[in-house]
Design a protein around this motif. Structure first.
Motif, PDB file in Angstrom:
ATOM      1  N   UNK A 108       0.843  -1.180   0.000  1.00  0.00           N
ATOM      2  CA  UNK A 108       0.000   0.000   0.000  1.00  0.00           C
ATOM      3  C   UNK A 108       0.889   1.244   0.000  1.00  0.00           C
ATOM      4  N   UNK A 109       0.696   2.169  -0.955  1.00  0.00           N
ATOM      5  CA  UNK A 109       1.569   3.348  -1.008  1.00  0.00           C
ATOM      6  C   UNK A 109       1.472   4.227   0.229  1.00  0.00           C
ATOM      7  N   UNK A 110       0.363   4.163   0.975  1.00  0.00           N
ATOM      8  CA  UNK A 110       0.276   4.935   2.212  1.00  0.00           C
ATOM      9  C   UNK A 110       1.313   4.444   3.216  1.00  0.00           C
ATOM     10  N   UNK A 111       1.523   3.126   3.252  1.00  0.00           N
ATOM     11  CA  UNK A 111       2.522   2.548   4.150  1.00  0.00           C
ATOM     12  C   UNK A 111       3.930   2.814   3.640  1.00  0.00           C
ATOM     13  N   UNK A 112       4.174   2.496   2.382  1.00  0.00           N
ATOM     14  CA  UNK A 112       5.540   2.600   1.871  1.00  0.00           C
ATOM     15  C   UNK A 112       6.025   4.040   1.817  1.00  0.00           C
ATOM     16  N   UNK A 113       5.132   4.978   1.470  1.00  0.00           N
ATOM     17  CA  UNK A 113       5.541   6.378   1.409  1.00  0.00           C
ATOM     18  C   UNK A 113       5.791   6.933   2.803  1.00  0.00           C
ATOM     19  N   UNK A 114       4.890   6.635   3.743  1.00  0.00           N
ATOM     20  CA  UNK A 114       5.109   7.084   5.121  1.00  0.00           C
ATOM     21  C   UNK A 114       6.393   6.486   5.697  1.00  0.00           C
ATOM     22  N   UNK A 115       6.660   5.230   5.369  1.00  0.00           N
ATOM     23  CA  UNK A 115       7.883   4.611   5.886  1.00  0.00           C
ATOM     24  C   UNK A 115       9.108   5.347   5.357  1.00  0.00           C
TER      25      UNK A 115
ATOM     26  N   UNK B 151      13.463   9.027   6.414  1.00  0.00           N
ATOM     27  CA  UNK B 151      14.242  10.163   5.920  1.00  0.00           C
ATOM     28  C   UNK B 151      14.224  11.335   6.903  1.00  0.00           C
ATOM     29  N   UNK B 152      13.462  11.195   7.986  1.00  0.00           N
ATOM     30  CA  UNK B 152      13.404  12.257   8.983  1.00  0.00           C
ATOM     31  C   UNK B 152      12.482  13.401   8.609  1.00  0.00           C
TER      32      UNK B 152
END
Length: 452
Positions: free
Chosen positions: A157-164, A169-170
């Motif tokens: 899910x891009x919501x998970x991968x992008x937030x991760x 990245x801080x």
């Protein structure tokens, strides 16, 4: 055997995306359990529409041996002699989810994944957030919030991968990701099994957050209430916040460029996709026909831009996807445009799509307020329209100037941005025609201004 109570419950749930369509429940699978008192069965329900397309929905069921008066509103049905309730509305059931994140089980079909850097409060009390539509969120005190994805698509899910990626990245412009819940992939290509199924994500609770869309509407109302002041003279002027939003988005785009692969896409191909979307939209919104030639000219100009850089972006950005906190602006909901497939939402795209979404949102806010006010004489309506455009123009400019920085907006970028803005407005016309016909004049007028 498929329980007959599933279809009625799903059909009346706020998060069901197929309202108004004929469907049947054609499959169900228990993919795991959480807790013991009550036990929660995590159920995936397959929904097949009359047109033949299929969707998968997550329905966690809290199972009780006897009726629970406190959960009567959340009753799904009786399952194997036990009373089954929507688990997200059962505090005891959701407390079990928190415990599983605090002390992830070492085995079992469900995998609770934790990122390092934050100690969860195992005693935080769960409470359901009632304002959501397509997903379900549960707060744990003031520590964390769990978003359970109701509509589930195999794959990351891009919501998970992008937030991760942004958390690692801080980034200071998202709620930090604490972990996620998934069913690991089984089997490989061509074999029995499935891709990973990501069912939910646990992230930072932004206690002081206020909705960006709501703040913008308040600013517009302040302007409309002052008959003899300009937008920059009103106490609720939003331009400073618009500028800070532009700066925040530029930083997020830079971090996403560093965290995910980048590539290019063919400008003629992009222009053709936009033309096809316009043609399809005219079939739904005949009023678009009078603007079609101008829109096609805007899209044709993109064809001369060669190869266009693309990357991971938000892909469904507007003021409603932003939160203002004491620590600055945060962006939320990186799932992408709901109408697109997961494969489409994972494709890289131009950052100008996100910028276009925000500029359209700055146009929407004042005209939405104007549309909600009582009818007045023509002079008042004319003055209101002037003030609305003044507010939109001032905030678009502040946002763009901050996003672009010292380099400004070059000719090629302006051509591409204009095309994305028109494309977004075409999408809005279809949405409004189907959901809020009274608001259809807002995106239609936006297109008219853009191609003029």
């Amino acid at each position: 055997m498929i329980d007959q109570f599933l279809a009625p419950f799903i059909g009346r749930s706020r998060w069901f995306g197929g309202k108004g369509r004929e469907f049947t429940v054609t499959g169900e699978e228990i993919v795991g359990t959480v807790g013991t008192s009550p036990a929660v069965e995590v159920l995936l329900v397959e929904v097949t529409y009359a047109e033949g397309d299929v969707e998968l929905y997550q329905l966690p069921l809290a199972l009780h041996d006897s009726p629970q008066d406190r959960l009567e509103h959340a009753l799904v049905g009786v399952r194997d002699g036990r009373h089954a309730y929507d688990a997200v509305q059962d505090r005891d059931a959701m407390a079990a989810y928190l415990q599983a994140f605090c002390d992830p089980p070492s085995d079992g079909p469900l995998r609770f994944v934790r990122l390092e850097g934050h100690e969860l409060d195992p005693d935080a009390a769960p409470s359901l957030f009632s304002g959501e539509q397509s997903n379900s969120s549960v707060f744990f005190g003031e520590d964390a919030v769990l978003k359970l994805f109701r509509k589930v698509t195999p794959g990351e899910n891009p919501d998970v991968t992008t937030h991760r990626a942004l958390t690692e990245a801080g980034s200071t412009h998202v709620a930090a990701l604490y972990g996620w819940l998934e069913v690991p992939a089984q089997g490989g290509a061509g074999e029995a099994g499935h891709e990973v199924l990501q069912l939910g994500m646990l992230q930072q609770f932004l206690r002081t957050a206020s909705d960006g869309w709501g703040q913008a509407l308040t600013s517009v109302r302040d302007l409309f209430a002052e008959g003899d002041l300009h937008a920059e003279e009103v106490g609720g002027d939003f331009a400073g916040e618009a500028a800070r939003l532009g700066e925040a988005l530029a930083e997020v785009h830079a971090q996403l460029r560093s965290s995910f692969p980048t590539s290019t896409t063919s400008a003629p191909g992009l222009a053709e996709v936009m033309r096809q979307r316009l043609d399809a939209a005219i079939g739904v919104v005949p009023e678009l026909h009078e603007h079609a030639d101008g829109a096609r000219e805007v899209f044709a100009a993109v064809s001369d831009l060669g190869e266009i850089p693309v990357q991971r972006i938000h892909a469904d950005l507007h003021l409603g996807q932003t939160l203002r906190t004491v620590a600055g602006w945060k962006f939320v909901d990186f799932e992408g445009e709901p109408a697109k497939t997961l494969a489409e939402r994972l494709l890289p795209d131009s950052p100008w799509r996100d910028v276009a979404g925000m500029t359209r949102s700055f146009d929407y806010a004042p005209h939405a307020v104007a549309a909600s006010l009582p009818e007045e004489d023509p002079d008042v309506l004319h003055q209101r329209a002037i003030r609305a455009e003044e507010w939109a123009r001032r905030n678009r400019r502040a946002f763009l100037a901050s996003y672009c920085g010292e380099g400004g907006l070059g000719d090629a970028d302006r051509t591409l941005l204009t095309a994305y803005v028109v494309d977004k407005a075409v999408y809005e016309c279809v949405y409004e025609a189907r959901n809020r016909p009274a608001w259809l004049p807002i995106p239609l007028a936006g297109i008219a201004r853009l191609i003029g």
